[in-house]
Enzyme design. Sequence first.
Site, PDB file in Angstrom:
ATOM      1  N   CYS A 222       0.828  -1.214   0.000  1.00 21.52           N
ATOM      2  CA  CYS A 222       0.000   0.000   0.000  1.00 21.52           C
ATOM      3  C   CYS A 222       0.859   1.259   0.000  1.00 21.52           C
ATOM      4  O   CYS A 222       0.450   2.293  -0.525  1.00 21.52           O
ATOM      5  CB  CYS A 222      -0.913   0.005   1.216  1.00 21.52           C
ATOM      6  SG  CYS A 222      -2.134  -1.297   1.124  1.00 21.52           S
ATOM      7  N   GLU A 347      -2.063  -4.856  -5.227  1.00 17.71           N
ATOM      8  CA  GLU A 347      -3.441  -5.040  -4.737  1.00 17.71           C
ATOM      9  C   GLU A 347      -4.423  -4.100  -5.423  1.00 17.71           C
ATOM     10  O   GLU A 347      -5.185  -3.395  -4.766  1.00 17.71           O
ATOM     11  CB  GLU A 347      -3.509  -4.742  -3.231  1.00 17.71           C
ATOM     12  CG  GLU A 347      -2.915  -5.798  -2.380  1.00 17.71           C
ATOM     13  CD  GLU A 347      -3.258  -5.642  -0.907  1.00 17.71           C
ATOM     14  OE1 GLU A 347      -3.840  -4.621  -0.517  1.00 17.71           O
ATOM     15  OE2 GLU A 347      -2.922  -6.549  -0.151  1.00 17.71           O
TER      16      GLU A 347
HETATM   17  O1  AHR Z   1       1.636  -6.145   4.201  1.00 17.07           O
HETATM   18  C1  AHR Z   1       0.860  -5.112   4.711  1.00 17.07           C
HETATM   19  C2  AHR Z   1      -0.098  -4.546   3.696  1.00 17.07           C
HETATM   20  O2  AHR Z   1      -1.035  -5.505   3.342  1.00 17.07           O
HETATM   21  C3  AHR Z   1       0.478  -4.126   2.385  1.00 17.07           C
HETATM   22  O3  AHR Z   1       0.902  -2.823   2.387  1.00 17.07           O
HETATM   23  C4  AHR Z   1      -0.658  -4.248   1.430  1.00 17.07           C
HETATM   24  O4  AHR Z   1      -0.226  -4.555   0.123  1.00 17.07           O
HETATM   25  C5  AHR Z   1      -1.551  -5.259   2.061  1.00 17.07           C
HETATM   26  O5  AHR Z   1      -2.850  -4.767   2.186  1.00 17.07           O
END
Ligand code: AHR
Length: 768
Positions: A222, A347
């Site tokens: 994220c 994601e």
């Molecule tokens: O790994 C933690 C978070 O989980 C990452 O930033 C994201 O890609 C997922 O939602």
Amino acid sequence: MKDTKLTVTNELTAPLNDLFGIFFEDINHAADGGLYAEMVQNRSFEFAPIDNSDYQATTAWELSDPQSLRVADKDPLNTKNLHYLTVDAKQTATITNAGFNSGMFYQQGEQYNFSFFVKALNGTQEVTVQLTDDSGKKIAAPQSITVESHQWLKYSAQFTAEQTTTTGRLVLTFPEGTRILVDMISLFPKNTFNHRPNYVRADLGETLKDLHPKFLRFPGGCLVHDGQLDPDNRGAMYRWKNSIGPVEQRPARRNNWGYNQTLGLGYFEYFELSEDIGAEPLPVLPGAHDPHHDREAPIAQLGDWIDDALDLIEFANGSENSKWGKVRVALGHPKPFNLKYLAIGNEEVGQAFFDRYPYFHKAIKAKYPNIKLINTSGPFAAGAEFERGWKSARENHSDLVDEHYYTAPTWFLANQHRYDSYDPKGPKAFIGEYASKKNQWYNAVVEASYMTGLERNADKVGLACYAPLFCNVDYKDWTPDLIFFNQSEVSPSVNYYVQQLFMKYQGTNNVDYHLANVPEAKVIDDGPLNDGLSPQADGTDVKFENIRLTANGQTKQFKGQSLSEKQTIRVGSTDADDYEVAFDVTKVGDEPKGAHFCFGEQDLDNTFTWVLGGWGNTDSMIRTMTNGMDTDWTQTSWTMNKNQTYHCQIKVSGRHITTWIDGEKMNEIEIPPFVVQPMYTNLTYDKKASQYYFKAVNVTDKQQEITLDTDLFADGSLYQLTGLPDAENHLGMTNQIERRNVPFSGHQFILPPYSVSALMSTKQFRTQ
Ligand code: AHR
């Protein structure tokens, strides 16, 4: 009981390539205050409320005298580093930095490199620099630095600690009459990982190297795509060009995990780190789309984003005659980094990303056909967004598709055969983030059982990495994690040792083998999904009306409910295997939340839930709660509007669940029975080491045995991990499982309860 027997046909099958690696993200202060060895927190006075509402420009600093010391921005060090400290000492003034955690970790006999940028306003000035503990006790001989330049200039000094402390402070003293500007006040241990400047903590770097990862996914999940489109915005998505070059010219950035990211650990350092730990670099670039805020660059303006990707490949692999290759060479790395993988997006949810991905894909493949491109399938293991990602990957011929899931151990056990039916001709799966919700040994053993399935399916699964990697225990954003630490100690989790076993003894190819007379698998749960029915609020006010249950040819009506906060009321129950529930739901509260409807509810810790408006009112999901651990089985994007009434239906047929909203199908999922096999195994061969590795995992509380009808391991060795199911490593309690590395002879292989083992051959059995 018959003997379980291993026979080996010895044919090499699917190559394992770079299967098991790691994923680094600056979450839980994994970079700043973690892997990045900088000891000063807020070294350039750039902390701001945009990072965290508690932050301001002097966070982590103590100023003796606000009259003499203040943060300004009129005469900055450069355009990327706008804030600095103005010293106009009416009397002797001091500034003290507290570092991270309880303070800096100074170790007796170790050296520390101090530096700062200064602009003197009235002739020669003296600044005294001291390392102390939190009581002011001297840790190293103080040093006086004479500053005289009327331009910003860097000064440095080296200290040797005479004592050890974990409450270290860095103190700068300005005598009365001092008039200077100060910025980028930095302190590094001299002993960084591989002794590189501006680099990684030695102990944490070693902990990564010891894993033997085949690849390093970075710089985040994220963290990469949660942000603004303008790269110069403080809250921008992670744009790699901001993260290279002199550290004082790298702009501070809002870290979406609620703190500040200096970018001191940037792309050049990540490439170096990959090389230093023997891992293939695997960068993740934003795809001009932020699913967290429904924000995307217009398609006509994708040029800069695509150039970022092309330039990154040139930066990593280009010759010194290329524009970006020259930049890499100037930074001190003449040889290419041999970048092979590149991920676009993380994601991603929503059509906007998938409308943009093809532009990236075509441009990159046209110029660099050998780069393996990774598409994404969102944050859930199944459902409409997941399918959208895979469809895009197939249409565009992506090399890999990034799948993420954080689920209960039961999901991992029930999904042992998930990849058996994937298409070996299609894009390969990249399990870019996964974990089974806890840092206990049982979870780690279940993860190991799942990893044998990933290995077995290496013709369909290209890459896999656990997430998140690091957690500074005083700044937890997310658990479970693989490695815990503070400023002075490291404690790999029990899950770490499973990952390490699979990376270290991965091998280059699968080998054909056969296990005969394996005891029956135990079915733990294949029962119908029936029991209590409970409407539930999920953080906002909701109204449930017309709740009806149809089972065994009869329809029952239940009383409507107005619920708030997390209120839940059991309205009825059913013991039918097949049934339908219908209700009308209206959100009357203002929060960006929705509602839940629980069915098959045994108790609050063991239930099925239809989540209407989950993850900030963006999803419709089917969730299970098993012994308090939740798993989102399938997801479709959906938002619940305020004051709109939705007609909702759930149909349960055996273990098959389907949901509809206003007649439109939302979710559909078959919950597979939860089955425990007596053992999970796989055999691989390592062409480089000329060794066979036979891995075997026992997730049960009973010892298992295998008779080895082969001489491969007759004179071999055994690496075995065992522990109590609830064993957990903590700082100061780092060895809660047993790790045995012993010679192995004979043909009887014992798998203790809750164990993960790797048998290794030592004799040369093949010539290739
Ligand atoms: O790994 C933690 C978070 O989980 C990452 O930033 C994201 O890609 C997922 O939602």
